[in-house]
Design a protein around this motif. Structure first.
Motif, PDB file in Angstrom:
ATOM      1  N   ILE A   1     -30.756  15.961  57.130  1.00 22.81           N
ATOM      2  CA  ILE A   1     -30.606  17.255  57.793  1.00 22.81           C
ATOM      3  C   ILE A   1     -29.471  17.220  58.818  1.00 22.81           C
ATOM      4  CG2 ILE A   1     -31.764  18.912  59.317  1.00 22.81           C
ATOM      5  CD1 ILE A   1     -34.392  18.029  57.942  1.00 22.81           C
ATOM      6  N   THR A   2     -29.383  16.146  59.581  1.00 26.45           N
ATOM      7  CA  THR A   2     -28.382  16.084  60.650  1.00 26.45           C
ATOM      8  C   THR A   2     -27.033  15.533  60.204  1.00 26.45           C
ATOM      9  OG1 THR A   2     -29.130  13.896  61.333  1.00 26.45           O
ATOM     10  CG2 THR A   2     -30.147  15.810  62.416  1.00 26.45           C
ATOM     11  N   MET A   3     -26.995  14.834  59.077  1.00 23.18           N
ATOM     12  CA  MET A   3     -25.753  14.188  58.648  1.00 23.18           C
ATOM     13  C   MET A   3     -24.612  15.177  58.369  1.00 23.18           C
ATOM     14  SD  MET A   3     -24.346  11.273  58.207  1.00 23.18           S
ATOM     15  CE  MET A   3     -25.273   9.905  57.632  1.00 23.18           C
ATOM     16  N   PRO A   4     -24.818  16.279  57.665  1.00 24.53           N
ATOM     17  CA  PRO A   4     -23.675  17.178  57.423  1.00 24.53           C
ATOM     18  C   PRO A   4     -23.008  17.708  58.692  1.00 24.53           C
ATOM     19  CG  PRO A   4     -25.440  17.680  55.895  1.00 24.53           C
ATOM     20  CD  PRO A   4     -25.983  16.688  56.881  1.00 24.53           C
ATOM     21  N   PRO A   5     -23.754  18.217  59.689  1.00 22.75           N
ATOM     22  CA  PRO A   5     -23.040  18.663  60.892  1.00 22.75           C
ATOM     23  C   PRO A   5     -22.389  17.514  61.663  1.00 22.75           C
ATOM     24  CG  PRO A   5     -25.399  19.130  61.089  1.00 22.75           C
ATOM     25  CD  PRO A   5     -25.163  18.571  59.740  1.00 22.75           C
ATOM     26  N   MET A   6     -23.016  16.342  61.653  1.00 19.91           N
ATOM     27  CA  MET A   6     -22.423  15.196  62.342  1.00 19.91           C
ATOM     28  C   MET A   6     -21.099  14.801  61.694  1.00 19.91           C
ATOM     29  SD  MET A   6     -25.852  12.912  63.009  1.00 19.91           S
ATOM     30  CE  MET A   6     -25.019  11.437  63.547  1.00 19.91           C
ATOM     31  N   LEU A   7     -21.084  14.720  60.365  1.00 21.24           N
ATOM     32  CA  LEU A   7     -19.869  14.317  59.673  1.00 21.24           C
ATOM     33  C   LEU A   7     -18.790  15.393  59.767  1.00 21.24           C
ATOM     34  CD1 LEU A   7     -21.229  12.493  56.502  1.00 21.24           C
ATOM     35  CD2 LEU A   7     -20.316  11.512  58.606  1.00 21.24           C
ATOM     36  N   TYR A   8     -19.183  16.641  59.654  1.00 21.76           N
ATOM     37  CA  TYR A   8     -18.192  17.706  59.743  1.00 21.76           C
ATOM     38  C   TYR A   8     -17.580  17.762  61.141  1.00 21.76           C
ATOM     39  CZ  TYR A   8     -15.824  22.160  59.397  1.00 21.76           C
ATOM     40  OH  TYR A   8     -14.870  23.139  59.420  1.00 21.76           O
ATOM     41  N   GLY A   9     -18.405  17.643  62.165  1.00 20.65           N
ATOM     42  CA  GLY A   9     -17.882  17.607  63.530  1.00 20.65           C
ATOM     43  C   GLY A   9     -16.962  16.420  63.754  1.00 20.65           C
ATOM     44  N   SER A  10     -17.351  15.279  63.215  1.00 18.02           N
ATOM     45  CA  SER A  10     -16.510  14.082  63.345  1.00 18.02           C
ATOM     46  C   SER A  10     -15.192  14.275  62.606  1.00 18.02           C
ATOM     47  CB  SER A  10     -17.245  12.866  62.793  1.00 18.02           C
ATOM     48  OG  SER A  10     -18.395  12.609  63.552  1.00 18.02           O
TER      49      SER A  10
END
Length: 193
Positions: free
Chosen positions: A88-97
């Motif tokens: 759930i949290t991986m897509p926003p974390m990777l996109y933000g990074s």
């Protein structure tokens, strides 16, 4: 106190040994300092775990465990914190990074659709992956450092609060004892008269 709160979630080393979870690390994982919970080990575990939570790599928990052993911080806590990055949290974390990495490399961020295929990886390795990796390292380092400082500050405040409470209780008890002593002395004087 933070120690009591965190201890509730910690696994038992004997159970982990029974299931063979620690076998890849051999005797290194049996260092008692890796299982103790104090301000330094908890803050270091937060730093290691959160850093590897931002890394887009397989076996994040193994890397977190290896670095926890290397830096001699709390092993179970650092491994557990890797689970901040979940499906759930991986897509926003990777996109933000990725956006941070693209900004630092001074390149426009490109819209992309992620596919779990070798063809997508080969096509995007030159355009997306460098920005993604740089962003993950920078963002992971920033959050890792911030969590390290925050845990140390929270832990220190909790210890200071506990000491203040002890001092307050001791002063209150001392006042009660003085009042009791004064009352007894007065009673003795009254009896003598």
């Amino acid at each position: 106190m933070p120690r009591k709160f965190l201890k509730r979630f910690m696994p038992d080393i004997h159970k982990l040994n029974r299931y063979g979870v620690l076998k890849p690390f051999g005797t290194l994982a049996h260092d008692p300092n890796l299982w103790h919970l104090n301000r330094r080990s908890a803050a270091g575990a937060f730093a290691v775990g959160i850093f590897f939570a931002f890394m887009p790599m397989p076996f994040q928990m193994v890397a977190a465990a290896a670095f926890a052993i290397l830096f001699r911080v709390n092993l179970p806590l650092s491994v557990a914190l890797v689970w901040i990055s979940n499906p759930i949290t991986m897509p926003p974390m990777l996109y933000g990074s990725y956006r941070v990495g693209a900004f630092l490399l001074n390149q426009p961020s490109e819209p992309f659709l992620f596919e779990l295929s070798w063809a997508w990886f080969q096509a995007s390795i030159s355009s997306i992956v460098p920005a993604l990796l740089l962003g993950c390292i920078v963002v992971g380092s920033v959050f890792s450092g911030a969590s390290y400082l925050a845990v140390r500050k929270i832990w220190r405040q909790a210890v200071q609060s506990a000491w203040d409470e002890r001092i307050k209780l001791r002063r209150q008890r001392l006042r009660e004892l003085k009042a009791e002593f004064k009352q007894r002395r007065q009673n003795l004087r009254d009896e003598a008269d």
